[in-house]
Each structure stands twice: as C-alpha cells, then as structure tokens.
Design an enzyme around this catalytic site. Structure first.
Site, PDB file in Angstrom:
ATOM      1  N   GLU A 104      38.713  -7.905  62.865  1.00 22.71           N
ATOM      2  CA  GLU A 104      38.716  -9.369  62.715  1.00 22.71           C
ATOM      3  C   GLU A 104      37.266  -9.783  62.871  1.00 22.71           C
ATOM      4  OE1 GLU A 104      38.006 -12.828  64.220  1.00 22.71           O
ATOM      5  OE2 GLU A 104      39.545 -12.400  65.725  1.00 22.71           O
ATOM      6  N   CYS A 126      35.956 -17.892  66.013  1.00 22.03           N
ATOM      7  CA  CYS A 126      35.974 -17.221  64.716  1.00 22.03           C
ATOM      8  C   CYS A 126      36.738 -18.040  63.687  1.00 22.03           C
ATOM      9  CB  CYS A 126      36.575 -15.826  64.857  1.00 22.03           C
ATOM     10  SG  CYS A 126      38.231 -15.826  65.570  1.00 22.03           S
TER      11      CYS A 126
END
Length: 680
Positions: free
Chosen positions: A254, A293
């Site tokens: 990720e 993020c």
C-alpha cells in the site's frame, strides 16, 4: 527511555541508539536500541510457538480473543493518547489512530463471530457435481497457511497501522512480526506492551521489531506473507527481494497515492454540495497534518468555478489554528518529524515549478502556537494551483506527504476524467455531485484507477465518514502507483492470509473434510428428530425425511387469503394456461411454509429460534394435486461461545432443506439458520 523490541517472548534493548524527537517541540522522547536482533530466533519462535498456539484455537475462539483485546485497549487508551501527542497529533487525530485501531479489532471480532466457522477450515461452497451419477464432486476450501506474516508499517498511524493488519492475520491463524516506522515507533512499542500485559494473545502471536529488518526477509519461506505500507520506491525495492521472489512469497503493498476529488460541473457555488467539497478538501489537508495515504492531493474543479473554490478554500484554511495539540485552540498539529518537514518542503518546491501558490507555503507570518514550537515539525497548510494540469507532469507525479493539495481546473467532464487517470492508480477518489446521471457516468471510468470511491452529496453527507477514512468492511488498497494490493474489505482480508485449495472426491468424503453436509453424501437417519438434539449432541449429516403432503386448491386459496398474494398464476385458470407452466401453481412461499410444517418439531426443545434463510431457490413449480416431501439435514454447526441471560450456551446450526415432489424432483432448496441450546 530506550525502546525495546519484543522478540522470542521477551523484551530486548538496553543500550540507547538513535534519538527520537517530539514533533511538537523537538524534545527527545525515546531512543531506539543499539542491540542487534536475531531474526532467526524471531522466525523460529513464530513457527514453533506462534503457529501451534494460534492453531490450538479456532476461528470463533480467535474472534473472541480479538474482542477481549479491543476492550482491554479501550480501557487503557489514555496512556496511548498521552504518548501520541508527541507525534504531533491532535486529540481528534489520535482518535482516528488509537480508537480507530481498537474499533478495527471490534469489527473483525464481530465479522469473525458472524461469518467464520468453528474450526480452522472454511468451505467455499457450494460443492458441484463432477459426474453424472452424483458420486464425484468438487469444491474449494481455505485453510491456514502455517506460516508467519511480516507487517512493515508507515509512520503516520503507529497504532491503527499495526492493528488493521494484525486483526485479519490473527483471525487467519498466522503469527505476525510488526515493524513500525522508526520515527513514531515509541507509540507502537507502547501499544505492544499493553497487548503483552493483557495476556490475551497466545505466545508468539505478535512480535515487534524496533529499527531495521536486517535479514528478516531473507529468512522467510513459501507459507509466509509480507505486507508493506510506505513509499512506492521502498515497496519496489522490497518486492524484488531475491528470497521473496525465489519462494513466491506473497507481497502486499500500500504505497504512494495522488488521490483526487472531483467537483462535478453540475454543482454551483450556491449549492450545498459546493460547501461539502470545500470542507472535504480542507479536512483532508489538515487531519493528521495531511499525513494520510488517503488524503486529497489533487482537487479537480470546473474552470468556471476555480476562483470561487480557491477563495473559499483559502478562507477556510486561514481559520485553521496550527500548533501544540495540547492547546485548546489548536486544530492542526505537526508533521511526524523534522525530517518529514524537510521532505514536504522539498516536494512543495518541486511542485511550485509548475504550479502557483494560492495559500500558505511557509509564509513569514506563519507562527505555530505553543512553547518551543519553533523546534517542532510544523508545516503551514499549503494550497497550490496548476492552471494547465494536462501539460504539467509534476502535479501528477510528486506527492508532498503533508497538508498540501493542488487545484486543477478542467473544461468538460472528459477532461476531468483524464486528470483523474493521470494519478496512475490511487487508493481513493471522490466525486461531489448532486446529479445521479453524472455519478453513473463518472464512476465506472474512474473505478479502473482507484481502490475505493466516495460519491458525496447532501444526502450522504449526514452520515458520510469522509473521503479519507478506510473502513474495516471495505477494501483498502489501489492499483498501479498505489501498490496494487488489498487490505481490509471484511472477511476478504482474512482470506488473504489463508490458502485456497480445490477439493475433489465423493460427497461423503467432502462432507467429512469440510465438516459441512454436502448433498449426495451419506446421511444419518435416527429415530430422534434432529430438532430434539442439543447443540453438542447434534451430528453433521443427521437427517429427517418427512411425511408427505398433497397440495390442494383449498391450500392455494387459503394462503392467498392470509398473505394477500392473488397473483394470476395462482388464481386465474385462463391466464395460467397461457403461461409457460400451462396451469395454476402453488405460491413458492406456500411451498416454503408447508415444508416447515412437515419438518418442524412443535414442542419446546433445544431449537430456540429460526433467524435466517439462505440460498433459497424455487427449482420447479408445484401444481394442484402434487405431493411434496422435505428432507431436513444438519449442514453446519458454529459454536459462537455465547450464552443467554440465564447462562445457557448457544450455537448456530445451518440446516439443508430439500423439498421434492411425488416424482422425486427437487422443487425448492434452501438453508435455514437456527439458534440451538447447549445442554444445561
């Protein structure tokens, strides 16, 4: 304070090494430890102690441990909040990290309890017949891999980052070694100390590495898994580790994500949705000081509304008080470290080569509140504008991981879709619109480039968790630049850590292996009605073949009168004769009800309640004069480790029901779910 690693069931680290500083005032919070770790010991402990300890429990028992751990962490959360302040997080920021972490444990405990079996094998049915006579069948099963998971996490969520990966790993029966980013590892260490002190987890279920991973990845084997959250560059280096490639070890990343939010052309500055867009972009810029993020890095807006967006967004950012989170007036804290502060400043400078400054940028009058804040890692909310975003690559390539976002005007919806795709893969995107037709046009296109999408309008806004909030029940991850991986997503995440295998054999063998009755398998017929069995006594495969019942015209009339269902197929002779069935037929739900009348044992007993019905299919019509019969078979048992108010234990039993006609043809098929009492 010298941080310690938790390896081999003991805490390691006495000698101080690198200093870790408060993001608020630069004071030293802790030191990493200088002692080298024996990763061979860590891996051996996970394999020899962690795996057996976890496999001594089943899915349901591990779900119960997760729930107990979540409660324990909530009871001790204030100690984590006190430490989290050093990371620059406000109370609200810390809530997302700390209580978001325990909330994820609660969510996976509930999902595990409600969706997973009592054993350590998941049957992904239904089984399919592979032969003409029904003697050979196939299905799929999921089983624990027997390996360990290495979770390498980012600095921005020291608590949630570990727990959101740990929860599905633990449910899957896989011990894990967590490696937090060094800058905020003091908070993760405090979390793992609490977990260790709770005594809830089996030995070896969770280990902690402070510092580098050394040769850890070189010691992994085929059954193991590696997950990574961080920069795309680091992910690319780790992904091609020779040992990971040699053993085909799953690697889930990720990574960087230039997420976008699109303001649709149907929204004007006078609309409620316009203000929702302004609030969402500002919130994503300032929550966790933009260190998410999932934050909005690219705000894509109609060119005709560019000035209005820039003006309102700047005005909102100007009201954001930045400084020491301990001060009541402060709404945005610091970046995680001075190194992060320098990195964001460098990236903003690169972005400004192709974009102009609208607000912020470290102006001379930027003065965070709080004593010693000049030594902290504060960064002013910064809004940039790229007037020609289709010809400037930097705004689509460079992520400033802080309170920074870039406005991008577009002319026409097709251009907006082009800009969204220029992110080359993102974790999340959002569309703010009031027009369903616009949403229906945009979402199928942008879904190819995003892991999750939010459509925001005034209706959803009353309950929306926002653009940047990953949720346990929804997938977190994205294609391309975002890493190409998946986390969360409900039970999907647990299955990421299990091994799927196709299984072939006779139905009887499949039933024995899966612990679930498979049609065609031998059944157990006894003189005792299965509904008279307590949970512990009932065997999978116990079955009842009922007496028969002939369906009459009076049955159809009575059911229509009770239900109010006078559909022509049941009552109109002429219309029914012209239908594909050629005659009047019984209501499907009458067949369902009549079957219950055939197999239910009416006296009080262990079966407490029918609370669900799955996989219902009406396979063949039942005409007036047809005779039906039902077979009830215990299909699956789940012990959820629960008791009622009187302390009597309960379990869940799924029953397979087959309803056939006088020719032996299947007319209806379904599962019913019941609560069944245990012996007192």
């Amino acid at each position: 304070m010298t941080l310690q690693s938790f390896i081999g069931g003991r805490w390691i680290g006495q000698q101080a090494a690198s200093a870790l500083h408060s993001a608020v005032n630069g004071a030293t919070v802790a030191h990493t430890h200088a002692e080298a770790l024996d990763f061979g010991e860590a891996v051996h402990f996970a394999r020899r102690t962690g795996v057996p300890g976890l496999m001594a429990l089943d899915f349901q028992e591990r779900a119960a441990r997760l729930k107990a751990l979540a409660k324990y962490l909530n009871e001790h959360k204030e100690s984590l909040y006190a430490i989290s302040a050093h990371t620059g997080a406000t109370r609200a920021d810390s809530w997302v990290d700390i209580e978001g972490g325990s909330g994820t444990l609660f969510a996976y405990a509930a999902m595990g309890s409600g969706e997973l079996p009592s054993g350590n094998l998941i049957h992904e049915g239904p089984a399919q017949s592979l032969g003409k006579k029904g003697a050979f069948a196939g299905t799929h099963i999921l089983v624990p891999r027997g390996g360990l998971a290495v979770h390498i996490n980012a600095f921005n969520f020291p608590v949630w980052g570990l727990l959101e990966k740990f929860a599905p790993t633990f449910l899957a029966g896989m011990p894990c070694i967590g490696k937090p980013a060094t800058a905020t590892s003091y908070l993760t260490e405090a979390l793992v100390r609490l977990i260790d002190q709770s005594g809830i987890l089996p030995a070896g279920a969770l280990q902690l590495v402070i510092g580098g991973t050394g040769d850890l990845l070189d010691r992994l084997e085929g059954p193991d898994v590696v997950t990574f959250t961080g920069s795309a560059d680091t992910a690319a280096r780790l992904r091609v580790n020779a040992n990971l490639v040699r053993h085909s070890i799953p690697f889930n990343a990720e990574a960087d994500s230039l997420n976008c939010s699109i303001l649709a052309p149907d929204v004007t500055p006078d609309d409620e949705e316009f203000e929702l867009f302004i609030k969402e972009v500002a919130r994503e810029m300032t929550v966790k000081a933009g260190q998410k993020c999932t934050a909005i890095r690219r705000a894509i807006v109609p060119r005709q509304h560019l000035d209005a967006v820039a003006e309102r967004l700047s005005a909102r950012l100007a009201k954001t008080v930045v400084g020491d989170p301990a001060l009541e007036a402060v709404r945005m804290g610091a970046l995680a470290s001075r190194a992060q502060q320098a990195d964001v400043a460098e990236r903003v400078a690169l972005l400004r080569q192709g974009a102009e400054l609208v607000y912020g940028g470290g102006t001379a009058d930027f003065a965070p509140l709080g004593e010693g804040s000049e030594q902290g890692a504060f960064f002013q909310p910064t809004l940039l504008l790229s007037r020609q975003p289709l010809i400037h690559d930097a705004v689509h390539d460079i992520e400033a991981f802080g309170p920074v976002s870039t406005l991008m005007p577009y002319d026409g919806l097709d251009e907006a879709l082009q800009l969204a795709a220029r992110g080359r893969g993102s974790l999340v995107g959002s569309l703010v619109t009031k027009d369903p037709a616009t949403a229906a046009r945009v979402i199928p296109v942008v879904a190819a480039h995003h892991g999750r999408l939010l459509v925001l309008d005034r209706e959803a806004a009353t309950e929306s968790t926002g653009h940047g909030s990953p949720l346990p029940m929804l997938k977190h991850g994205g294609p391309g630049r975002a890493g190409g991986g998946e986390e969360l997503g409900g039970i999907r995440a647990v299955k990421h850590y299990l091994q799927r295998a196709a299984l072939q054999g006779s139905p009887t063998m499949l039933a024995a292996i899966t612990g679930e009755h498979v049609r065609g398998a031998k059944v157990i017929e006894t003189e005792v009605h299965p509904f008279r069995r307590h949970f512990e006594d009932l065997r999978i495969g116990e079955s009842l073949l009922t007496h028969r019942r002939t369906v009459t015209e009076a049955d159809i009339g009575a059911f229509g009168g009770l239900s109010g269902d006078y559909f022509y197929m049941h009552f109109d002779d002429i219309a029914a004769k012209e239908s594909p069935f050629g005659q009047r037929i019984a209501h499907g739900y009458f067949v369902l009800s009549a079957a219950a009348g055939l197999f239910v044992s009416p006296a009080p007993g262990p079966v407490l309640a029918n609370y669900g019905l799955d996989t219902l299919r009406f396979v063949k019509p039942v005409a007036i004069g047809d005779t039906i019969q039902a077979r009830l078979t215990a299909k699956r048992k789940i012990d959820r480790q629960k008791k009622d108010a009187k302390g009597v234990g309960q379990g869940v039993v799924a029953w397979d029901v087959e309803v056939s006609n006088q020719l032996g043809e299947l007319v209806a098929s379904y599962d019913i779910l019941t609560l069944v009492a245990k012996r007192g």
